[in-house]
Design an enzyme around this catalytic site. Sequence first.
Site, PDB file in Angstrom:
ATOM      1  N   GLY A  96       0.824  -1.196   0.000  1.00 46.65           N
ATOM      2  CA  GLY A  96       0.000   0.000   0.000  1.00 46.65           C
ATOM      3  C   GLY A  96       0.856   1.243   0.000  1.00 46.65           C
ATOM      4  O   GLY A  96       2.084   1.183   0.169  1.00 46.65           O
ATOM      5  N   PRO A 100       2.619   4.882   1.125  1.00 50.21           N
ATOM      6  CA  PRO A 100       3.287   5.239   2.390  1.00 50.21           C
ATOM      7  C   PRO A 100       2.294   5.828   3.387  1.00 50.21           C
ATOM      8  O   PRO A 100       1.332   6.503   3.021  1.00 50.21           O
ATOM      9  CB  PRO A 100       4.321   6.293   1.950  1.00 50.21           C
ATOM     10  CG  PRO A 100       4.520   6.070   0.495  1.00 50.21           C
ATOM     11  CD  PRO A 100       3.217   5.567  -0.034  1.00 50.21           C
ATOM     12  N   GLY A 101       2.547   5.560   4.662  1.00 52.80           N
ATOM     13  CA  GLY A 101       1.748   6.152   5.721  1.00 52.80           C
ATOM     14  C   GLY A 101       0.433   5.468   6.006  1.00 52.80           C
ATOM     15  O   GLY A 101      -0.396   6.009   6.743  1.00 52.80           O
ATOM     16  N   GLY A 144       0.118   2.512   7.527  1.00 48.02           N
ATOM     17  CA  GLY A 144       0.176   1.706   8.747  1.00 48.02           C
ATOM     18  C   GLY A 144       0.616   0.276   8.537  1.00 48.02           C
ATOM     19  O   GLY A 144       0.249  -0.604   9.330  1.00 48.02           O
ATOM     20  N   LYS A 145       1.417   0.015   7.503  1.00 49.82           N
ATOM     21  CA  LYS A 145       1.841  -1.371   7.245  1.00 49.82           C
ATOM     22  C   LYS A 145       2.760  -1.871   8.357  1.00 49.82           C
ATOM     23  O   LYS A 145       2.555  -2.963   8.908  1.00 49.82           O
ATOM     24  CB  LYS A 145       2.564  -1.423   5.884  1.00 49.82           C
ATOM     25  CG  LYS A 145       1.690  -1.000   4.711  1.00 49.82           C
ATOM     26  CD  LYS A 145       2.413  -1.132   3.387  1.00 49.82           C
ATOM     27  CE  LYS A 145       3.592  -0.196   3.287  1.00 49.82           C
ATOM     28  NZ  LYS A 145       3.193   1.228   3.299  1.00 49.82           N
ATOM     29  N   THR A 146       3.772  -1.097   8.687  1.00 50.50           N
ATOM     30  CA  THR A 146       4.720  -1.526   9.722  1.00 50.50           C
ATOM     31  C   THR A 146       4.053  -1.580  11.097  1.00 50.50           C
ATOM     32  O   THR A 146       4.289  -2.506  11.879  1.00 50.50           O
ATOM     33  CB  THR A 146       5.923  -0.576   9.751  1.00 50.50           C
ATOM     34  OG1 THR A 146       6.508  -0.521   8.445  1.00 50.50           O
ATOM     35  CG2 THR A 146       6.971  -1.058  10.737  1.00 50.50           C
ATOM     36  N   SER A 196      -8.467   3.179 -17.924  1.00 51.81           N
ATOM     37  CA  SER A 196      -9.729   3.589 -17.307  1.00 51.81           C
ATOM     38  C   SER A 196     -10.417   4.720 -18.049  1.00 51.81           C
ATOM     39  O   SER A 196     -11.595   4.988 -17.810  1.00 51.81           O
ATOM     40  CB  SER A 196      -9.483   4.021 -15.862  1.00 51.81           C
ATOM     41  OG  SER A 196      -8.942   2.956 -15.118  1.00 51.81           O
ATOM     42  N   LYS A 234     -11.782   5.829  -6.824  1.00 52.26           N
ATOM     43  CA  LYS A 234     -12.446   6.681  -7.807  1.00 52.26           C
ATOM     44  C   LYS A 234     -13.805   7.154  -7.305  1.00 52.26           C
ATOM     45  O   LYS A 234     -14.166   8.320  -7.475  1.00 52.26           O
ATOM     46  CB  LYS A 234     -12.602   5.915  -9.130  1.00 52.26           C
ATOM     47  CG  LYS A 234     -11.283   5.606  -9.830  1.00 52.26           C
ATOM     48  CD  LYS A 234     -11.500   4.740 -11.052  1.00 52.26           C
ATOM     49  CE  LYS A 234     -10.165   4.404 -11.733  1.00 52.26           C
ATOM     50  NZ  LYS A 234     -10.343   3.522 -12.900  1.00 52.26           N
TER      51      LYS A 234
END
Length: 785
Positions: A348, A350-351, A353-355, A671, A714
């Site tokens: 996903g 940055p920022g 919340g993966k870590t 798209s 979208k």
Amino acid sequence: MIVIPLFEIVVYPESRTKFPVDLATGDLLLAAMERGDEDAVHAIGLTVKSGTRPAELTAESLYRVGNLFRILHAEPSDDGYLICAQVAGRAKAVSISEKDGRFYAAYEPVSDILDLDDDLRARILADIKLTIHEISSRFTGSEQFTGPIDRMQSIDEIMGFVMPFLPVHLAEKQALLEIIPVRQRFITFLELLIRVRENISIRIEMAKKVTDRVSKSNREAMLREQLRVIQEELDESEGTPGDLGYRERIEQSALPDEVRRKAMAEVKKLETGGSQNHEASVIRNYLDLMLDLPWTTEEKKSIDIAEAKRVLESHHNGLEKVKERIIQHLAVMKLRQEKQGSILLFTGPPGTGKTSLGKSIAEALGRKYVRVSLGGIRDEAEIRGHRRTYVGALPGRIIQGMQKAGTKNPVFILDEIDKLATSYNGDPASALLEVLDPEQNNTFSDHYLEVPYDLSDVLFIATANSPATIPAPLLDRLEVIEISGYTKNEKFAIAQDHLIPEILREHGLDTEKLQFEDEALKVIIEKYTREAGVRWLKKQLAKAARHVSEKIVSGTAELPFVVTTKNLPDVLGKELIRQEVARKEPVPGVVTGLAWTPVGGEILFIEGTFMPGTGKLTLTGQLGDVMKESATISLSLIRSRLGNTENGFNFMTSDIHVHVPSGATPKDGPSAGVTLFTALASLITGKTVDPGLAMTGEITLSGAVLPVGGIKEKILAAHRAGIRKVILPKENERDLEDVPEDVRGDLAFVPVETVEEVLKEALGIAMPRSLTMPAGNSFVPVQNL
């Protein structure tokens, strides 16, 4: 009055001093002393400014405030006299003149301002004596110095006795003399004493530390030399005491049999190497690693699914599907006795919340948390370690992480796995294949360790911004969990529940000092940040906290300071994000499209116009190859279906220009196929499209509408821009489940399968199936199909 220049000394009232003078000056002073009575004043002493040599002495080199001297007696010396004088009081030189190589001054007495009562004078006197005792206690033999001070009852007398010995600059000593109010002069003197006391304490403490360190180094050197002598006297086969310690530690440890044999072999090398063994330090480092690594699994804790849900819910807002997938993974681990069969990969922007998700999982499981960043690693040895034949060899980051964890089943975060690089040193991504393969990592081989290590109990979690750059064999071993980003409502909840309390704590604030109005927080999310995660939102909140902190410290803020929509420009400055909004007036050839970006969705306008020409199609707006092909397909499809329009549009004598703002931003992807087709149809037919209608989808040359990605982002962008209706591919209807319910309720959705349905909805026109059919080598018109 004759002036006595005093070099590098300042004399104070109620004190005596000695100073040398030349023969002629001494004769003048003796003559004045013989003419006057005992209380007569004979000279004025003025201190010379620091850095002035006797040969360079001028009237400007003298301070103007000094002391009146009463000459007590004079002793002949080699080149003049040594004069002993009593200070009669302070004086200020009004004018200074020079005659016969000596200075003379007209002066006026300086009287004290008596603003001190007897009680306060006594307390200051006691504090001064106490401070002097504290200073002198640091030095042996100081009794002869403090004895006379204890008998003194005048602070001026103590000042004159002590000041010559204090390590204070000459300018500060002179400034003390020039203070007229008695209270201020005495307090300043006490402050000087306290400062000297603290400086002496610091110097003594530092000297003690240096002495202790030197003593410790000398002691260690002596012990090492004694140990070396003892080792030389011992038979080498018996080994050294340190090596016998390794043997005992290995025997008492719970190492597996294969590892124990390897460790004992290394101990034997160490024992037989003797005192001149150059590999001794390498072997000791290796044995230390072997003994520090966790080789056996401790008693397993039962996985509490309810507790895991509670921790994830309390630490993370939104991300419902991600949290559901994590709980499912933990449930499988519980059923399989914690042997996880797959490795999770959080992808996903940055920022998002993966870590921190990995940290929350570790807390939910009650396990140790270890994180290794793989960004920029280009050496295979960083993963597998270096062979011990190399100088400075180290184990790989995986084994180092296990050593740091101290347990065999930690939660191991492999951060930025998509940023691995390849170089002549090997491919670290290939080295990770063995680490992340559940079928192989129970016998992971590290070049430094040289024995297999079991990683099957470790819960590996990898993070990446995009899986596109992860090699296919490595990606195949990972189970991808996408974290697409947060909606405005989710960001609002995250800011209130997590970010604002953290920001207040980091800046030493609380809710009694700084508060955020709900509407202001929403404006910060919409107009000061543009991201899928919340990292930039946290920076903006921190900026507001810094602004308020400065006002609080300077005393210009009324508490609590509330950030509102009115004062937001003063706190954060002008708005940073320009949001596209739906057009108010319909224009032929202009259609609203939907696009996906790494920081969320956005709307874009596709504009078309035509002019006399030769049938050329012009595309601008930094379009990629896919969008250029979509435009070509759209034009061909329109020419094949709408060849004869009611307004008589002639494709052969008109040039068509299609532009996608903003022109400085590169754009690509499938798209925009439906949007390009509708824009060209609107331009050719002259019919306008409702500005409150947006669309997305890919088209084919046969007129089919194919599904696209990024539907959630979208739709959120359309809702944010004020769009009321969205046309999307029918196969994308199932993706609407990911859209928040409050957003779905505000929009109308039109699923389509063909371009005929698109034109009917957008322009209200029926499009024929085909205008031509092949007949031999030529085309003939076919009607009513």
